[in-house]
Design a protein around this motif. Sequence first.
Motif, mmCIF file in Angstrom:
data_model
loop_
_atom_site.group_PDB
_atom_site.id
_atom_site.type_symbol
_atom_site.label_atom_id
_atom_site.label_comp_id
_atom_site.label_asym_id
_atom_site.label_seq_id
_atom_site.Cartn_x
_atom_site.Cartn_y
_atom_site.Cartn_z
ATOM 1 N N THR A 85 0.802 -1.222 0.000
ATOM 2 C CA THR A 85 0.000 0.000 0.000
ATOM 3 C C THR A 85 0.839 1.278 0.000
ATOM 4 O O THR A 85 0.287 2.362 -0.169
ATOM 5 C CB THR A 85 -0.963 0.022 1.210
ATOM 6 O OG1 THR A 85 -0.204 -0.046 2.419
ATOM 7 C CG2 THR A 85 -1.961 -1.124 1.126
ATOM 8 N N ASP A 87 2.634 2.266 -2.260
ATOM 9 C CA ASP A 87 2.490 2.814 -3.606
ATOM 10 C C ASP A 87 1.300 2.098 -4.253
ATOM 11 O O ASP A 87 1.387 0.904 -4.549
ATOM 12 C CB ASP A 87 3.762 2.585 -4.414
ATOM 13 C CG ASP A 87 3.744 3.275 -5.768
ATOM 14 O OD1 ASP A 87 2.643 3.482 -6.333
ATOM 15 O OD2 ASP A 87 4.828 3.603 -6.281
ATOM 16 N N TRP A 88 0.204 2.809 -4.441
ATOM 17 C CA TRP A 88 -1.016 2.213 -4.973
ATOM 18 C C TRP A 88 -0.774 1.528 -6.308
ATOM 19 O O TRP A 88 -1.428 0.537 -6.639
ATOM 20 C CB TRP A 88 -2.140 3.245 -5.105
ATOM 21 C CG TRP A 88 -1.865 4.286 -6.152
ATOM 22 C CD1 TRP A 88 -1.219 5.472 -5.974
ATOM 23 C CD2 TRP A 88 -2.202 4.206 -7.535
ATOM 24 N NE1 TRP A 88 -1.119 6.147 -7.174
ATOM 25 C CE2 TRP A 88 -1.718 5.381 -8.151
ATOM 26 C CE3 TRP A 88 -2.847 3.262 -8.318
ATOM 27 C CZ2 TRP A 88 -1.862 5.631 -9.516
ATOM 28 C CZ3 TRP A 88 -2.998 3.507 -9.682
ATOM 29 C CH2 TRP A 88 -2.512 4.693 -10.265
ATOM 30 N N ARG A 89 0.193 2.017 -7.090
ATOM 31 C CA ARG A 89 0.475 1.400 -8.395
ATOM 32 C C ARG A 89 0.980 -0.025 -8.209
ATOM 33 O O ARG A 89 0.589 -0.938 -8.937
ATOM 34 C CB ARG A 89 1.500 2.228 -9.170
ATOM 35 C CG ARG A 89 1.030 3.637 -9.482
ATOM 36 C CD ARG A 89 2.120 4.488 -10.070
ATOM 37 N NE ARG A 89 3.235 4.592 -9.125
ATOM 38 C CZ ARG A 89 4.379 5.218 -9.385
ATOM 39 N NH1 ARG A 89 4.578 5.787 -10.568
ATOM 40 N NH2 ARG A 89 5.319 5.288 -8.475
ATOM 41 N N ALA A 91 0.402 -2.023 -5.614
ATOM 42 C CA ALA A 91 -0.723 -2.843 -5.162
ATOM 43 C C ALA A 91 -1.647 -3.173 -6.328
ATOM 44 O O ALA A 91 -2.131 -4.300 -6.459
ATOM 45 C CB ALA A 91 -1.488 -2.119 -4.049
ATOM 46 N N ARG A 92 -1.878 -2.219 -7.177
ATOM 47 C CA ARG A 92 -2.778 -2.434 -8.318
ATOM 48 C C ARG A 92 -2.197 -3.440 -9.304
ATOM 49 O O ARG A 92 -2.911 -4.315 -9.788
ATOM 50 C CB ARG A 92 -3.063 -1.105 -9.002
ATOM 51 C CG ARG A 92 -4.066 -1.251 -10.089
ATOM 52 C CD ARG A 92 -5.009 -0.081 -10.100
ATOM 53 N NE ARG A 92 -5.959 -0.320 -11.154
ATOM 54 C CZ ARG A 92 -7.255 -0.276 -10.979
ATOM 55 N NH1 ARG A 92 -7.748 0.015 -9.805
ATOM 56 N NH2 ARG A 92 -8.063 -0.497 -11.977
ATOM 57 N N TRP A 153 -9.114 -2.579 -0.528
ATOM 58 C CA TRP A 153 -8.430 -1.316 -0.243
ATOM 59 C C TRP A 153 -8.284 -0.491 -1.526
ATOM 60 O O TRP A 153 -8.478 0.718 -1.521
ATOM 61 C CB TRP A 153 -7.069 -1.589 0.395
ATOM 62 C CG TRP A 153 -6.284 -0.359 0.684
ATOM 63 C CD1 TRP A 153 -6.411 0.465 1.761
ATOM 64 C CD2 TRP A 153 -5.236 0.201 -0.121
ATOM 65 N NE1 TRP A 153 -5.501 1.506 1.674
ATOM 66 C CE2 TRP A 153 -4.773 1.356 0.518
ATOM 67 C CE3 TRP A 153 -4.645 -0.173 -1.336
ATOM 68 C CZ2 TRP A 153 -3.752 2.149 0.010
ATOM 69 C CZ3 TRP A 153 -3.629 0.610 -1.854
ATOM 70 C CH2 TRP A 153 -3.194 1.765 -1.180
ATOM 71 N N LEU A 154 -7.961 -1.158 -2.622
ATOM 72 C CA LEU A 154 -7.751 -0.459 -3.890
ATOM 73 C C LEU A 154 -9.039 0.059 -4.527
ATOM 74 O O LEU A 154 -9.055 1.144 -5.086
ATOM 75 C CB LEU A 154 -7.068 -1.397 -4.898
ATOM 76 C CG LEU A 154 -5.576 -1.599 -4.724
ATOM 77 C CD1 LEU A 154 -5.123 -2.834 -5.475
ATOM 78 C CD2 LEU A 154 -4.823 -0.364 -5.185
ATOM 79 N N GLN A 159 -11.773 3.613 1.582
ATOM 80 C CA GLN A 159 -10.669 2.690 1.834
ATOM 81 C C GLN A 159 -10.557 2.333 3.302
ATOM 82 O O GLN A 159 -10.559 3.231 4.161
ATOM 83 C CB GLN A 159 -9.339 3.332 1.427
ATOM 84 C CG GLN A 159 -8.992 3.195 -0.011
ATOM 85 C CD GLN A 159 -7.588 3.737 -0.288
ATOM 86 O OE1 GLN A 159 -7.086 4.610 0.404
ATOM 87 N NE2 GLN A 159 -6.986 3.219 -1.327
#
Length: 183
Positions: A85, A87-89, A91-92, A153-154, A159
């Motif tokens: 988490t 860096d959302w990228r 996680a995505r 979360w994403l 969130q």
Amino acid sequence: MTAAYTLYAKPGFAATTIERLCSEARISNRAFYECFGGREELLQALHERCVEESLGVVSKALQDAPNTLDGRVKAGIRAYIEFATADWRRARIMHVEVRRSGDVLTMSRQRAVDAFARIIQDASSDFPQEPHLNRRLLALGVIGALQELLIEWLLSETQPEIDELVAAAVHIFMRSLGGPATA
């Protein structure tokens, strides 16, 4: 790689063309193909880099954790969730695009799941468990639960807090691995 890291996370792998990647990276199509056989190969390289980094973070956390099932579970889960988490990228790519990419990442995803299952099995092997339960299958089950928590979360409008994710994952892991349900 940097351009793909952002574009593959959003708008996503399927919506990202080589032309868009090259434009964002300010390189020619020829330069791209000198490094990668296609956008699928680039996605695989990104995914594998994210997985390797996360395996390192989790392994280090487990080494530094108290030598108890509870201590190892909490340390490993917190390390993974915080890493993913941060860096959302990342996680995505690891939890959403890996599934949306179809067959592109099937083998890479399976290798990642297998590596994490081994870490869970190794980290919990010193502690008793129900004798009739297969430790590998339990590890796979808790990996699936953790993935779904991170997808929530994403993708959710509201969130969950990181501590909520950690508490839920620790509870699931502890109950699944035969320990008391703690947070």
